[in-house]
Design a protein around this motif. Structure first.
Motif, PDB file in Angstrom:
ATOM      1  N   GLY A 114      19.343  -8.230  99.169  1.00  0.00           N
ATOM      2  CA  GLY A 114      20.284  -8.635  98.121  1.00  0.00           C
ATOM      3  C   GLY A 114      20.111 -10.090  97.760  1.00  0.00           C
ATOM      4  N   ILE A 115      21.030 -10.560  96.982  1.00  0.00           N
ATOM      5  CA  ILE A 115      21.240 -11.982  96.612  1.00  0.00           C
ATOM      6  C   ILE A 115      20.743 -12.463  95.238  1.00  0.00           C
ATOM      7  CG2 ILE A 115      20.340 -14.270  97.343  1.00  0.00           C
ATOM      8  CD1 ILE A 115      22.328 -14.184  99.551  1.00  0.00           C
ATOM      9  N   PRO A 116      19.424 -12.797  94.982  1.00  0.00           N
ATOM     10  CA  PRO A 116      19.173 -13.579  93.766  1.00  0.00           C
ATOM     11  C   PRO A 116      19.945 -13.100  92.539  1.00  0.00           C
ATOM     12  CG  PRO A 116      17.133 -13.276  94.902  1.00  0.00           C
ATOM     13  CD  PRO A 116      18.179 -12.482  95.658  1.00  0.00           C
ATOM     14  N   ALA A 117      20.898 -13.882  92.107  1.00  0.00           N
ATOM     15  CA  ALA A 117      21.748 -13.522  90.962  1.00  0.00           C
ATOM     16  C   ALA A 117      22.241 -14.793  90.304  1.00  0.00           C
ATOM     17  CB  ALA A 117      22.930 -12.691  91.450  1.00  0.00           C
ATOM     18  N   LEU A 150      26.290  -4.750 102.786  1.00  0.00           N
ATOM     19  CA  LEU A 150      26.726  -6.142 102.753  1.00  0.00           C
ATOM     20  C   LEU A 150      27.177  -6.516 101.362  1.00  0.00           C
ATOM     21  CD1 LEU A 150      24.270  -8.112 105.001  1.00  0.00           C
ATOM     22  CD2 LEU A 150      26.571  -7.384 105.470  1.00  0.00           C
ATOM     23  N   SER A 151      28.433  -6.895 101.278  1.00  0.00           N
ATOM     24  CA  SER A 151      28.966  -7.388 100.023  1.00  0.00           C
ATOM     25  C   SER A 151      29.194  -8.891 100.182  1.00  0.00           C
ATOM     26  CB  SER A 151      30.262  -6.649  99.682  1.00  0.00           C
ATOM     27  OG  SER A 151      30.776  -7.100  98.464  1.00  0.00           O
ATOM     28  N   SER A 152      30.220  -9.422  99.581  1.00  0.00           N
ATOM     29  CA  SER A 152      30.472 -10.865  99.637  1.00  0.00           C
ATOM     30  C   SER A 152      31.965 -11.118  99.463  1.00  0.00           C
ATOM     31  CB  SER A 152      29.713 -11.533  98.499  1.00  0.00           C
ATOM     32  OG  SER A 152      30.316 -12.752  98.162  1.00  0.00           O
ATOM     33  N   TRP A 156      28.857 -10.845  92.119  1.00  0.00           N
ATOM     34  CA  TRP A 156      29.887  -9.978  92.704  1.00  0.00           C
ATOM     35  C   TRP A 156      30.054  -8.625  91.992  1.00  0.00           C
ATOM     36  CZ3 TRP A 156      33.550  -8.831  89.250  1.00  0.00           C
ATOM     37  CH2 TRP A 156      34.000  -9.791  88.344  1.00  0.00           C
ATOM     38  N   ALA A 157      29.671  -8.531  90.712  1.00  0.00           N
ATOM     39  CA  ALA A 157      29.865  -7.234  90.027  1.00  0.00           C
ATOM     40  C   ALA A 157      29.069  -6.108  90.720  1.00  0.00           C
ATOM     41  CB  ALA A 157      29.512  -7.344  88.548  1.00  0.00           C
ATOM     42  N   PRO A 158      27.764  -6.312  91.031  1.00  0.00           N
ATOM     43  CA  PRO A 158      27.046  -5.261  91.771  1.00  0.00           C
ATOM     44  C   PRO A 158      27.623  -5.030  93.170  1.00  0.00           C
ATOM     45  CG  PRO A 158      25.504  -6.835  90.805  1.00  0.00           C
ATOM     46  CD  PRO A 158      26.865  -7.414  90.622  1.00  0.00           C
ATOM     47  N   LYS A 159      28.069  -6.117  93.812  1.00  0.00           N
ATOM     48  CA  LYS A 159      28.635  -5.962  95.162  1.00  0.00           C
ATOM     49  C   LYS A 159      29.941  -5.153  95.096  1.00  0.00           C
ATOM     50  CE  LYS A 159      25.781  -8.563  97.702  1.00  0.00           C
ATOM     51  NZ  LYS A 159      24.824  -7.940  98.613  1.00  0.00           N
TER      52      LYS A 159
END
Ligand code: NAP
Length: 230
Positions: free
Chosen positions: A80-83, A128-130, A144-147
């Protein structure tokens, strides 16, 4: 009890910490990454383009472990991550960042989890979200929208797959991959999560979960570093 684990995104950050912590204790640990590794069970490739080869690899890994007497399988989805988008980004730029983020923060982990759920009879899935899905800052929407969709997916999967425990962890900032200067700033403001505590929570929900369909918030705001089950 024989257990096996699959950890996506295990060459860095949280995925690597979890893979390294489990390796001495589990019979099988399958890790993934885009960088080379000398791990015994490893899938090398970009999951955006190599989903089918990965699924074949994961299927062989699980079948092999089952033939060796493994019953319990844990899936830790750490990619995940790069956004990130600059403050003055154009509409097109934001749209492209959202599309990319949807892939690695939602679509890929969700697809892997669907395949996994069909292959095993007992085990766990950790997404894993945030913590950003709680306050939803507009400037971080591409993250956060995809999470947030991943959190909905957690509930759906927990409901549908009664043979699995499916949970999602929402960590605050761990300070992984930050410059020393930025890290110091966060540390001074007490806005970092204790890495060891986050690691222990991840292992708990992967190896010995007692609940399913839960969001586990490990928040880091002005010294509030407790764990809340939502
Ligand atoms: N770090 C934090 O403070 C924090 C806070 C809250 C939530 N999280 C979540 O925790 C997870 C892990 O974060 P992290 O900071 O540990 O990340 P990281 O250090 O950037 O590690 C990401 C891992 O994912 C792999 N990866 C990324 N894109 C990939 C792709 N397209 N195909 C295959 N592998 C890919 C990387 O592989 P290579 O390195 O081999 O390319 C690496 O192993 C993420 O889902 C993140 O959203 C992190």
């Amino acid at each position: 009890v024989k257990k096996a684990y699959i950890i996506t995104g295990a060459t860095g950050g949280l995925g690597k910490l979890v893979a390294d912590a489990l390796t001495p204790h589990a019979e099988f640990v399958l890790a993934t990454g885009r960088k080379h590794s000398d791990r015994e069970h490893y899938f090398l490739g970009d999951l955006k383009t190599s989903m089918n080869p990965f699924v074949s690899h994961m299927t062989r890994f699980i079948r092999n472990a089952q033939s060796m007497g493994v019953h319990y399988f844990g899936l830790f989805n750490s990619i995940g991550i790069p956004a990130r988008v600059p403050k003055d980004a154009s509409e097109e730029h934001i749209e492209a960042a959202m599309e990319e983020s949807m892939k690695i923060n939602y679509e890929i982990p969700a697809a892997i989890a669907d395949y996994f759920a069909g292959l095993v009879n007992e085990g766990s899935i950790v997404f894993l979200s945030s913590q950003h899905t709680i306050r939803k800052p507009e400037t971080k929407r591409t993250y956060w929208a995809p999470k947030a969709k991943l959190e909905e997916k957690t509930e759906e999967m927990a409901e549908k797959h009664q043979h699995l425990k499916v949970n999602v962890i929402l960590p605050g900032n761990l300070g992984i991959g930050m410059s020393a200067g930025a890290r110091l700033q966060y540390e001074t403001n007490k806005n970092l999560v204790n890495t060891q505590m986050a690691l222990e929570e991840c292992i708990k929900y992967l190896a010995n979960p007692t609940v399913t369909g839960k969001k586990i918030l490990i928040a880091a705001h002005q010294n509030k570093t407790g764990v809340d089950i939502l």
